[in-house]
Design an enzyme around this catalytic site. Structure first.
Site, PDB file in Angstrom:
ATOM      1  N   HIS A  80      -2.613   3.653  -3.905  1.00 15.62           N
ATOM      2  CA  HIS A  80      -3.096   2.534  -4.719  1.00 15.62           C
ATOM      3  C   HIS A  80      -3.969   1.572  -3.920  1.00 15.62           C
ATOM      4  O   HIS A  80      -4.679   0.759  -4.503  1.00 15.62           O
ATOM      5  CB  HIS A  80      -1.937   1.809  -5.427  1.00 15.62           C
ATOM      6  CG  HIS A  80      -1.214   0.801  -4.604  1.00 15.62           C
ATOM      7  ND1 HIS A  80      -0.014   1.057  -3.999  1.00 15.62           N
ATOM      8  CD2 HIS A  80      -1.514  -0.491  -4.296  1.00 15.62           C
ATOM      9  CE1 HIS A  80       0.394  -0.035  -3.355  1.00 15.62           C
ATOM     10  NE2 HIS A  80      -0.495  -0.982  -3.518  1.00 15.62           N
ATOM     11  N   ASP A 131       2.341   7.845  -4.428  1.00 13.40           N
ATOM     12  CA  ASP A 131       1.480   6.777  -3.904  1.00 13.40           C
ATOM     13  C   ASP A 131       1.268   6.979  -2.399  1.00 13.40           C
ATOM     14  O   ASP A 131       1.855   6.277  -1.582  1.00 13.40           O
ATOM     15  CB  ASP A 131       2.150   5.427  -4.207  1.00 13.40           C
ATOM     16  CG  ASP A 131       1.213   4.254  -3.997  1.00 13.40           C
ATOM     17  OD1 ASP A 131       0.010   4.479  -3.745  1.00 13.40           O
ATOM     18  OD2 ASP A 131       1.700   3.109  -4.087  1.00 13.40           O
ATOM     19  N   GLN A 216       2.955  -8.460  -1.507  1.00 17.10           N
ATOM     20  CA  GLN A 216       1.540  -8.147  -1.687  1.00 17.10           C
ATOM     21  C   GLN A 216       0.803  -8.221  -0.344  1.00 17.10           C
ATOM     22  O   GLN A 216       0.944  -9.201   0.386  1.00 17.10           O
ATOM     23  CB  GLN A 216       0.900  -9.110  -2.696  1.00 17.10           C
ATOM     24  CG  GLN A 216       1.018  -8.642  -4.123  1.00 17.10           C
ATOM     25  CD  GLN A 216       2.441  -8.355  -4.556  1.00 17.10           C
ATOM     26  OE1 GLN A 216       3.309  -9.172  -4.356  1.00 17.10           O
ATOM     27  NE2 GLN A 216       2.677  -7.185  -5.128  1.00 17.10           N
ATOM     28  N   GLY A 217       0.026  -7.190  -0.056  1.00 13.10           N
ATOM     29  CA  GLY A 217      -0.705  -7.135   1.213  1.00 13.10           C
ATOM     30  C   GLY A 217       0.001  -6.289   2.259  1.00 13.10           C
ATOM     31  O   GLY A 217      -0.578  -5.928   3.274  1.00 13.10           O
ATOM     32  N   ASP A 218       1.284  -5.985   2.009  1.00 11.45           N
ATOM     33  CA  ASP A 218       2.019  -5.082   2.900  1.00 11.45           C
ATOM     34  C   ASP A 218       1.841  -3.630   2.486  1.00 11.45           C
ATOM     35  O   ASP A 218       2.143  -2.709   3.254  1.00 11.45           O
ATOM     36  CB  ASP A 218       3.517  -5.402   2.894  1.00 11.45           C
ATOM     37  CG  ASP A 218       3.833  -6.724   3.566  1.00 11.45           C
ATOM     38  OD1 ASP A 218       3.192  -7.030   4.597  1.00 11.45           O
ATOM     39  OD2 ASP A 218       4.707  -7.455   3.063  1.00 11.45           O
ATOM     40  N   SER A 219       1.376  -3.421   1.268  1.00 15.06           N
ATOM     41  CA  SER A 219       1.217  -2.063   0.735  1.00 15.06           C
ATOM     42  C   SER A 219       0.491  -1.159   1.704  1.00 15.06           C
ATOM     43  O   SER A 219      -0.444  -1.583   2.385  1.00 15.06           O
ATOM     44  CB  SER A 219       0.404  -2.085  -0.554  1.00 15.06           C
ATOM     45  OG  SER A 219       1.242  -2.357  -1.621  1.00 15.06           O
TER      46      SER A 219
HETATM   47  N1  ARG Z   1       1.899  -3.408  -4.321  1.00 16.98           N
HETATM   48  C1  ARG Z   1       1.957  -4.340  -3.244  1.00 16.98           C
HETATM   49  C2  ARG Z   1       0.682  -4.280  -2.412  1.00 16.98           C
HETATM   50  O1  ARG Z   1      -0.278  -3.669  -2.823  1.00 16.98           O
HETATM   51  C3  ARG Z   1       3.199  -4.175  -2.403  1.00 16.98           C
HETATM   52  C4  ARG Z   1       4.363  -4.682  -3.125  1.00 16.98           C
HETATM   53  C5  ARG Z   1       5.631  -4.451  -2.450  1.00 16.98           C
HETATM   54  N2  ARG Z   1       6.571  -5.160  -3.246  1.00 16.98           N
HETATM   55  C6  ARG Z   1       7.865  -5.288  -2.966  1.00 16.98           C
HETATM   56  N3  ARG Z   1       8.572  -6.069  -3.718  1.00 16.98           N
HETATM   57  N4  ARG Z   1       8.397  -4.651  -1.956  1.00 16.98           N
HETATM   58  O2  ARG Z   1       0.551  -4.942  -1.397  1.00 16.98           O
END
Ligand code: ARG
Length: 263
Positions: A80, A131, A216-219
């Site tokens: 993603h 993913d 967000q940003g850790d993905s």
């Molecule tokens: N989708 C998020 C990203 O693109 C990562 C989210 C992780 N969320 C969580 N609750 N662990 O950075």
């Protein structure tokens, strides 16, 4: 550049607030403001011994996702993180930086362009299943790559794992300049299904510890186990309901169900 929130439909049906957001977009605005959420800032010596294989993926120079060096020229990340870009944008505007724990410092950092990349062909943007993606950078790094877990029996339920990244320190926040990490315990997929339903599949790995989480940003970055100073990647940061919400684990791509090294 809109990332369709995961479980959008089911969230609406159950009346939950819409709180997913990924990559470049930070659309999570509600919920608890917890201080990766929780955890610690990586020190200089920890960075050198334990965290150097973590990469920052940048678009036009701005961090948007994490990744992990798994071979001298291969970066494991989330599908993603790349799926919304065209291939020419990825080759022209996405870069991979290794070697610095600070997003705002270029000391020690090397930035690579993307030579090629492969998104898991099974990746489903609506469910976030499969993913996973692997980037080939246009050069070779001398940093020791992380190990990739191939043992499907690991990590055990309840095991202590770690996740690290430059993601938001609170739901709805911005990327964080300093690399942080936290520890989260592995949750059985069956239990995770109670929180998330049918989007949890064999390729999911859930991890939860109260009041701390990836965000967000850790993905794209690693969920990993540690033995002495050996880091073994067991998951890729994928999604979750908000960040650090009580009863909602972080959901990771279970790398033992994939073959990222031969991707
Ligand atoms: N989708 C998020 C990203 O693109 C990562 C989210 C992780 N969320 C969580 N609750 N662990 O950075």
């Amino acid at each position: 550049m809109s990332k369709r929130p995961i479980f959008f439909a089911s969230l609406l049906l159950t009346g939950w607030p819409i709180m997913f957001g990924c990559g470049l977009q930070n659309d999570a605005t509600q919920g608890s403001k917890l201080d990766i959420v929780g955890g610690n800032t990586v020190t200089a010596s920890q960075y050198t011994t334990l965290f150097k294989s973590i990469a920052s993926l940048r678009y036009g120079g701005s961090h948007f996702c994490g990744g992990t060096l798994i071979a001298s020229n291969k970066i494991l990340t989330a599908a993603h993180c790349l799926a919304d870009f065209s291939s020419s944008t990825i080759k022209n505007s996405v870069t991979v930086t290794l070697g610095s724990s600070s997003l705002s410092s270029s000391t020690g950092a090397t930035t690579y362009k993307v030579s090629s990349y492969k998104i898991d062909p099974r990746y489903n943007a609506n469910t976030s299943q499969f993913d996973m993606a692997v980037i080939t950078i246009n050069g070779t790094s001398t940093i020791t790559p992380a190990k990739v877990n191939v043992d499907t029996a690991l990590p055990a339920v309840g095991a202590k794992t770690y996740v690290a990244g430059w993601g938001s320190t609170r739901e709805g926040g911005n990327v964080n300049s300093a690399l942080k990490y936290t520890s989260v315990a592995v949750v059985a997929n069956k239990e995770c299904t109670i929180a998330y339903g049918s989007d949890i599949y064999a390729g999911s790995l859930c991890a939860y510890t109260k009041a701390t989480d990836s965000c967000q940003g850790d993905s794209g970055g690693p969920l990993y186990s540690l033995s002495a100073t050996t880091m073994t990647v067991v998951g890729v940061v994928s999604w979750g309901y908000g960040c650090a919400q009580a009863g909602y684990p972080g959901v990771y791509t279970r790398v033992s169900e994939f073959t990222p090294l031969t991707f």
